[in-house]
Design a protein around this motif. Structure first.
Motif, PDB file in Angstrom:
ATOM      1  N   GLY A   1       0.893  -1.150  -0.076  1.00 21.69           N
ATOM      2  CA  GLY A   1      -0.070   0.119   0.034  1.00 21.69           C
ATOM      3  C   GLY A   1       0.711   1.158   0.221  1.00 21.69           C
ATOM      4  N   THR A   2       0.351   2.269  -0.566  1.00 26.74           N
ATOM      5  CA  THR A   2       1.253   3.477  -0.649  1.00 26.74           C
ATOM      6  C   THR A   2       0.726   4.443   0.399  1.00 26.74           C
ATOM      7  N   ASN A   3      -0.088   4.097   1.223  1.00 27.36           N
ATOM      8  CA  ASN A   3      -0.364   5.193   2.314  1.00 27.36           C
ATOM      9  C   ASN A   3       0.073   4.745   3.674  1.00 27.36           C
ATOM     10  N   LEU A   4       1.145   3.903   3.607  1.00 31.24           N
ATOM     11  CA  LEU A   4       1.487   3.536   4.925  1.00 31.24           C
ATOM     12  C   LEU A   4       2.490   4.380   5.689  1.00 31.24           C
ATOM     13  N   LEU A   5       2.424   4.835   6.970  1.00 32.53           N
ATOM     14  CA  LEU A   5       3.325   5.874   7.812  1.00 32.53           C
ATOM     15  C   LEU A   5       3.811   4.754   8.782  1.00 32.53           C
ATOM     16  N   ILE A   6       5.305   4.755   9.141  1.00 31.07           N
ATOM     17  CA  ILE A   6       5.812   4.055  10.247  1.00 31.07           C
ATOM     18  C   ILE A   6       6.402   4.984  11.255  1.00 31.07           C
ATOM     19  N   VAL A   7       5.850   5.059  12.278  1.00 29.88           N
ATOM     20  CA  VAL A   7       6.444   5.660  13.523  1.00 29.88           C
ATOM     21  C   VAL A   7       7.212   4.958  14.326  1.00 29.88           C
ATOM     22  N   THR A   8       8.601   5.443  14.332  1.00 27.28           N
ATOM     23  CA  THR A   8       9.604   4.713  15.234  1.00 27.28           C
ATOM     24  C   THR A   8      10.137   5.525  16.397  1.00 27.28           C
ATOM     25  N   PRO A   9      10.266   4.810  17.482  1.00 30.68           N
ATOM     26  CA  PRO A   9      11.365   5.756  18.392  1.00 30.68           C
ATOM     27  C   PRO A   9      12.537   6.157  18.030  1.00 30.68           C
ATOM     28  N   GLY A  10      12.997   7.046  18.845  1.00 29.45           N
ATOM     29  CA  GLY A  10      14.147   7.882  18.374  1.00 29.45           C
ATOM     30  C   GLY A  10      13.846   8.913  17.254  1.00 29.45           C
TER      31      GLY A  10
ATOM     32  N   GLY B   1       8.319  -9.925  28.038  1.00 25.78           N
ATOM     33  CA  GLY B   1       8.644  -9.396  29.517  1.00 25.78           C
ATOM     34  C   GLY B   1       9.269  -7.857  29.288  1.00 25.78           C
ATOM     35  N   GLY B   2      10.338  -7.702  30.260  1.00 26.19           N
ATOM     36  CA  GLY B   2      10.935  -6.288  30.028  1.00 26.19           C
ATOM     37  C   GLY B   2      10.250  -5.566  31.139  1.00 26.19           C
ATOM     38  N   PRO B   3      10.695  -4.388  31.467  1.00 25.69           N
ATOM     39  CA  PRO B   3      10.159  -3.472  32.513  1.00 25.69           C
ATOM     40  C   PRO B   3       9.116  -3.032  32.038  1.00 25.69           C
ATOM     41  N   ASP B   4       9.285  -2.440  30.975  1.00 25.18           N
ATOM     42  CA  ASP B   4       7.952  -1.378  30.456  1.00 25.18           C
ATOM     43  C   ASP B   4       7.026  -2.070  29.377  1.00 25.18           C
ATOM     44  N   ARG B   5       5.991  -2.427  29.948  1.00 30.40           N
ATOM     45  CA  ARG B   5       4.894  -3.304  29.167  1.00 30.40           C
ATOM     46  C   ARG B   5       4.160  -2.417  28.295  1.00 30.40           C
ATOM     47  N   ARG B   6       4.272  -1.132  28.610  1.00 30.26           N
ATOM     48  CA  ARG B   6       3.261  -0.246  27.676  1.00 30.26           C
ATOM     49  C   ARG B   6       4.278   0.059  26.175  1.00 30.26           C
ATOM     50  N   SER B   7       5.277  -0.160  26.367  1.00 29.19           N
ATOM     51  CA  SER B   7       5.954   0.559  25.185  1.00 29.19           C
ATOM     52  C   SER B   7       6.017  -0.318  23.868  1.00 29.19           C
ATOM     53  N   VAL B   8       6.367   0.475  22.680  1.00 36.38           N
ATOM     54  CA  VAL B   8       6.016  -0.451  21.775  1.00 36.38           C
ATOM     55  C   VAL B   8       7.256   0.037  20.729  1.00 36.38           C
ATOM     56  N   GLN B   9       7.579  -0.858  19.826  1.00 34.53           N
ATOM     57  CA  GLN B   9       8.621  -0.723  18.899  1.00 34.53           C
ATOM     58  C   GLN B   9       8.100   0.257  17.740  1.00 34.53           C
ATOM     59  N   ALA B  10       7.143   0.256  17.235  1.00 31.91           N
ATOM     60  CA  ALA B  10       6.529   0.937  16.088  1.00 31.91           C
ATOM     61  C   ALA B  10       5.157   1.013  15.966  1.00 31.91           C
ATOM     62  N   ILE B  11       4.736   1.894  15.539  1.00 31.74           N
ATOM     63  CA  ILE B  11       3.478   2.215  15.230  1.00 31.74           C
ATOM     64  C   ILE B  11       2.956   2.459  13.949  1.00 31.74           C
ATOM     65  N   LEU B  12       2.193   1.409  13.111  1.00 29.23           N
ATOM     66  CA  LEU B  12       1.960   1.736  11.880  1.00 29.23           C
ATOM     67  C   LEU B  12       0.542   2.352  11.696  1.00 29.23           C
ATOM     68  N   LEU B  13       0.724   3.250  10.695  1.00 21.90           N
ATOM     69  CA  LEU B  13      -0.318   4.243  10.629  1.00 21.90           C
ATOM     70  C   LEU B  13      -0.839   4.168   8.965  1.00 21.90           C
ATOM     71  N   GLU B  14      -2.053   3.986   8.854  1.00 17.41           N
ATOM     72  CA  GLU B  14      -2.643   4.002   7.547  1.00 17.41           C
ATOM     73  C   GLU B  14      -3.434   5.409   7.163  1.00 17.41           C
ATOM     74  N   ALA B  15      -3.028   6.019   6.214  1.00 14.12           N
ATOM     75  CA  ALA B  15      -3.636   7.502   5.730  1.00 14.12           C
ATOM     76  C   ALA B  15      -4.956   6.670   5.324  1.00 14.12           C
ATOM     77  N   THR B  16      -6.007   7.659   5.241  1.00 11.77           N
ATOM     78  CA  THR B  16      -7.273   7.470   4.381  1.00 11.77           C
ATOM     79  C   THR B  16      -6.928   7.167   3.243  1.00 11.77           C
TER      80      THR B  16
END
Ligand SMILES: Nc1ncnc2c1ncn2[C@@H]1O[C@H](COP(=O)(O)OP(=O)(O)OP(=O)(O)O)[C@@H](O)[C@H]1O
Ligand SMILES: [Mg+2]
Lengths: 410, 271
Positions: free
Chosen positions: A57-66, A220-235
Motif C-alpha cells: 500500500g502506498t499510504n502507510l506511515l511508520i512511527v519509530t522511537p528515536g 517481558g521487560g520493565p516497560d510493558r506499555r512501550s511499543v517498537q513501532a506504530i503503523l499508521l494508514e492514511a485514509t
C-alpha cells in the motif's frame, strides 16, 4: 556489387578462418549475454521492489522511537522505547487525526517455536487487529486476531504462510493446533495469505499474537506499555502528508515536546523506504550493466584485432581485387560487412545465451530476471554497431593500400 | 571510357595505327633519400592496338615496375602516361579502378586466384566490380570466358583442384572477361612447366589473332620470341633496339619479322 555479393564475399572470407572468427564471435557473444543478464537481473530486482510497494500500500506511515538529529540517527528501530500503547490509542482518535484511517502498534522479537516435533524460528509480532488492514494482508485460513483476543490477553497466534508450511502439513491442519512460542503454549487461530518478500524481509516468515499477550507473556521487560513501532494508514495516498502532520503534532504534544527538532520519534512513509531500496537496485543495475558493457567493448577490440590480422594476411588479395577494378569503397565495405557479420552473429548468439541464462539463472540464484524485448533488440543492434566501429579502421587501411605495394607484398 | 576488344579490321586496313599506350619519359623512383631506388629511367614507349609486345630483361631490371605503371596499379614519379587517350595522372582513385576494370586484364606469374572461390567465381570478379548486378549473367559470361580458354567444364572447381596451367588459364579467362583493350602479363609462364607454358603462349597468340593487345613481360628469351615485337629492359632503361613486325599491319605475324630492324617505335614520334 549488390548487397548479396558483398555478403557472400564477407561470408567466404569468414569461412576461410573459422576458428579465429568463432573466437571473435565468442567475445561479442559473452559481452551481449552479460549485458542482457545483468540488465535483466537489475530489472527483476526493481520489479520485485515495485511489486512490494504496491502490495504494502502506498499510504502507510511508520512511527519509530528515536529521532534523526544533525549528529546522525539517534537510536535504532525500537531501541529507545519512547512510543507507547497510549500513543497508538491517541493516534487512532478520528477527532484528533481525521486523516489516519487505522493504527497498529507493534512489538517484535524473533523466537523459536515448536509444534509437535517440528520447530522453526521466526519473528513474533505483537499487534492489534488493525495490523491486517494496515499491512494490506489477508487471511488464508481461520481468522485474524480480534479486539477480544487483545483485551483478554488470549494465547492465540496467526501464522505467516512460511511458518505454517514449516510447522504443519497444510494451513487448514494448522487451525486449532498448539504452537509453543519460547515454551509458552498458543493456539493457532489463522494463517495469513502469502505476500512474498520485500526489501530483504520475507513477509511470510512471521507470526502475530495479541500485543497485550506478547508484552505480558512473551517479551517481558520493565516497560510493558512501550511499543517498537506504530503503523499508521492514511485514509488515501492523497492524505499522506496530512496524516503525517497530524501524527507529528499529536505525538509532539503527547510527549510534551515544544521544539519539533527535539522530537523523540521518527515518522517514515513506507514508500520512501522502498524507493530507497528501488534506487539502490537501480544503481546496482547501472553498475553491473557498465561492467558488462566493458566486456562488450573488449569484444569489439577482438573484432578490430581479427580484422587487422585479416587485412595484413590478405594484403595480396586486396591488391588483386584492386587490380581487377575494386574501388576503395568496395574494399572498405567488404571488410565492414565482415565486421558486421561477426557482430550480428555474436549479438544473436549472445541474445540466445542471455535468454537461456534468464530462464535458468532464477532457479540457480533465486533472483528473478526480467527480460525486456527492447533490451534484446538493442543488444543485437549495439553488437553490430560495436563491430562496425571496430571494423572502420582496418577497413580504411585496406581501402587505402596502394595496389602495387599490396601485390608486391608476400 | 570505351571498353572492349578492338576489332582487327580497325587496325591496319586503312594503314592507320591507333595507339593504346603512350609512355613519354616516364621514371619511377621507389622510396626517398638514401634508400631511393630509380627502378625505371626515362622510359618512352608506344603500343598500338592489336600489338603483341614482349618486354624482356634480367631480374631487377624494372620489368614489374613497368607493368605496374602500365596497369595503373602505381603512378609514375615523372613523365606522362596516356592509356587509350586518357592521361592517367588526371584520374582519381575511383577512375583508376574503372580503368583497371574495363581497359586492362592482368595475368600474373603466381596466377593470383582466390583459393576460396570456384573457378567461375574467380573469373566473374571483374564483372562484379564492373557493376554487373545480375548473378546469372556474370555466371554465364564467366563460363563463356572459361570456354574460351578451354576450361568450360571445370568452372566449379577450386584453384587447388586445378593444375598450374589450368589455373593460369582461369586467370586469363578472368583477364578477358571484361573484354579489355589490353592484356598485361607479368611472367605468365614463370611458374609453369614448358608444355603448359607453351599452351599459355599459344593461347596468347590466338587472342592476339583475335585482336587483343598484349604486353608480355618475361626474362626468358624463349617466351619473348613468341611476341611480334621485342623490347629489352636493363637497369631501368628500355632499350630502343625494339623491333616492329611489319609496317603495314599489326596483325601480320610473320615469324621471321619478329626480330626485324628497329622500327622507331619508341616515343610518340613514331605516330
Ligand atoms: N617497393 C619497392 N621499394 C623499393 N625498391 C623497389 C620496390 N619494388 C622494386 N624495387 C626495386 O626496383 C628494381 C626493379 O624491380 P622490379 O620488381 O621492377 O624488377 P623485375 O624486373 O620485375 O625483377 P624480377 O624479374 O626479379 O621480377 C629492383 O632493384 C627492386 O629492388
Ligand atoms: Mg618482376
Amino acid at each position: 556489387m549488390t548487397l548479396g555479393d558483398t555478403l557472400r564475399t564477407g561470408l567466404s572470407a569468414i569461412g576461410g578462418h573459422r576458428l579465429r572468427s568463432a573466437l571473435t564471435v565468442l567475445g561479442i557473444l559473452i559481452g551481449i549475454a552479460a549485458v542482457i543478464l545483468t540488465v535483466g537481473l537489475g530489472q527483476g530486482a526493481q520489479d520485485e521492489v515495485n511489486g512490494a510497494i504496491a502490495s504494502l500500500g502506498t499510504n502507510l506511515l511508520i512511527v519509530t522511537p528515536g529521532s534523526v538529529t544533525s549528529g546522525g540517527v539517534q537510536g535504532g528501530l525500537g531501541s529507545a522505547s519512547t512510543l507507547t500503547i497510549g500513543d497508538a490509542q491517541a493516534l487512532g482518535s478520528h477527532l484528533d487525526a481525521p486523516d489516519i484511517a487505522a493504527v497498529a502498534p507493534q512489538v517484535q522479537k524473533t523466537m523459536s517455536m515448536t509444534a509437535g516435533i517440528s520447530n522453526w524460528t521466526a519473528p513474533v509480532v505483537g499487534t492489534t487487529p488493525s495490523w491486517l488492514g494496515v499491512r494490506s494482508r489477508t487471511v488464508a485460513a481461520g481468522r485474524f486476531l480480534t479486539q477480544a483476543d487483545v483485551t483478554s490477553e488470549a494465547h492465540v497466534v496467526v501464522l505467516g504462510e512460511l511458518v505454517a508450511a514449516n510447522l504443519f502439513s497444510s494451513p487448514a491442519s494448522a487451525i486449532g493446533a498448539k504452537v509453543d512460542l519460547n515454551g509458552v503454549p498458543f493456539q493457532v487461530v489463522g494463517v495469513l495469505a502469502a505476500a512474498g518478500s520485500s526489501a530483504n524481509t520475507n513477509q511470510d516468515n512471521l507470526v502475530t499474537v495479541p500485543i497485550s499477550t506478547a508484552q505480558s507473556q512473551l517479551f517481558g521487560g520493565p516497560d510493558r506499555r512501550s511499543v517498537q513501532a506504530i503503523l499508521l494508514e492514511a485514509t488515501s495516498p492523497a492524505t499522506m502528508s496530512a496524516a503525517y502532520q497530524e501524527a507529528d503534532s499529536l505525538l509532539l504534544q503527547l510527549h510534551g515536546i515544544t521544539r519539533p527538532a527535539l522530537a523523540d520519534f521518527t515518522i517514515t512513509p513506507q514508500t520512501s523506504l522502498l524507493s530507497t531500496a528501488s534506487s539502490i537496485s537501480r544503481t546496482l543495475t547501472v553498475l553491473l550493466a557498465g561492467v558488462a558493457a566493458i566486456s562488450l567493448i573488449v569484444g569489439g577490440i577482438g573484432v578490430m584485432n581479427i580484422l587487422l590480422v585479416s587485412v595484413t594476411e590478405r594484403i595480396r588479395e586486396i591488391g588483386l581485387r584492386k587490380a581487377l577494378g575494386a574501388t576503395p569503397g568496395a574494399i572498405r565495405s567488404q571488410f565492414l560487412v565482415e565486421a558486421i557479420i561477426l557482430g550480428v552473429v555474436g549479438g544473436v548468439g549472445g541474445v540466445l545465451l542471455g535468454v537461456i541464462g534468464a530462464i535458468g539463472l532464477p532457479h540457480l540464484i533465486g533472483h528473478p530476471v526480467t527480460l525486456s524485448p527492447v533490451a534484446v533488440v538493442a543488444a543485437v543492434f549495439v553488437a553490430a554497431l560495436v563491430a562496425l566501429a571496430a571494423g572502420v579502421y582496418p577497413a580504411t587501411r585496406a581501402a587505402r593500400l596502394v595496389p602495387m605495394e599490396a601485390l608486391r607484398s608476400e | 571510357m570505351v571498353a572492349g576488344r578492338v576489332a582487327p579490321e580497325r587496325l591496319g586496313l586503312e594503314g592507320e595505327r591507333v595507339s593504346l599506350i603512350e609512355l613519354t619519359h616516364v621514371g619511377k623512383v621507389y622510396g626517398t633519400g638514401d634508400v631511393a631506388v630509380q627502378a625505371l629511367k626515362d622510359a618512352s614507349l608506344t603500343v598500338d592496338q592489336g600489338e603483341y609486345v614482349a618486354i624482356m630483361g634480367p631480374s631487377g631490371s624494372g620489368k614489374s615496375t613497368l607493368m605496374y605503371l602500365l596497369g595503373c596499379l602505381d603512378v609514375p614519379t615523372s613523365g606522362r602516361y596516356i592509356l587509350n587517350g586518357n592521361d592517367v595522372r588526371s584520374l582519381d582513385e575511383i577512375e583508376l579502378a574503372a580503368v583497371r576494370n574495363h581497359e586492362i586484364g592482368f595475368v600474373f606469374q603466381q596466377f593470383n586466384l582466390l583459393a576460396s572461390l570456384e573457378a567461375w567465381r574467380n573469373v566473374e570478379l571483374p564483372l562484379l566490380y564492373g557493376g554487373e548486378r545480375r548473378r546469372h549473367v556474370r555466371r554465364d559470361q564467366a563460363i563463356e570466358a572459361l570456354e574460351r580458354v578451354g576450361l568450360g567444364h571445370r568452372y566449379h572447381h577450386r584453384p587447388v583442384e586445378l593444375s598450374g596451367g589450368e589455373q593460369q588459364r582461369v586467370a586469363i579467362a578472368r583477364a578477358l572477361i571484361n573484354r579489355p583493350a589490353l592484356i598485361l602479363a607479368d611472367e605468365p609462364t614463370g611458374s609453369l612447366d614448358s608444355s603448359s607454358g607453351t599452351e599459355i603462349l599459344q593461347l596468347f597468340e590466338e587472342l592476339n589473332e583475335a585482336g587483343v593487345t598484349i604486353v608480355l613481360i618475361t626474362h626468358d628469351p624463349g617466351v619473348g620470341s613468341h611476341a611480334k615485337r621485342l623490347l629489352k629492359i636493363r637497369d631501368g632503361r628500355l632499350s630502343n633496339s625494339d623491333a616492329r613486325p611489319t609496317m603495314g599491319g599489326a596483325t601480320v605475324a610473320a615469324q621471321g619479322s619478329r626480330r626485324g630492324p628497329a622500327g622507331g617505335a619508341l616515343g610518340a614520334s613514331s605516330l
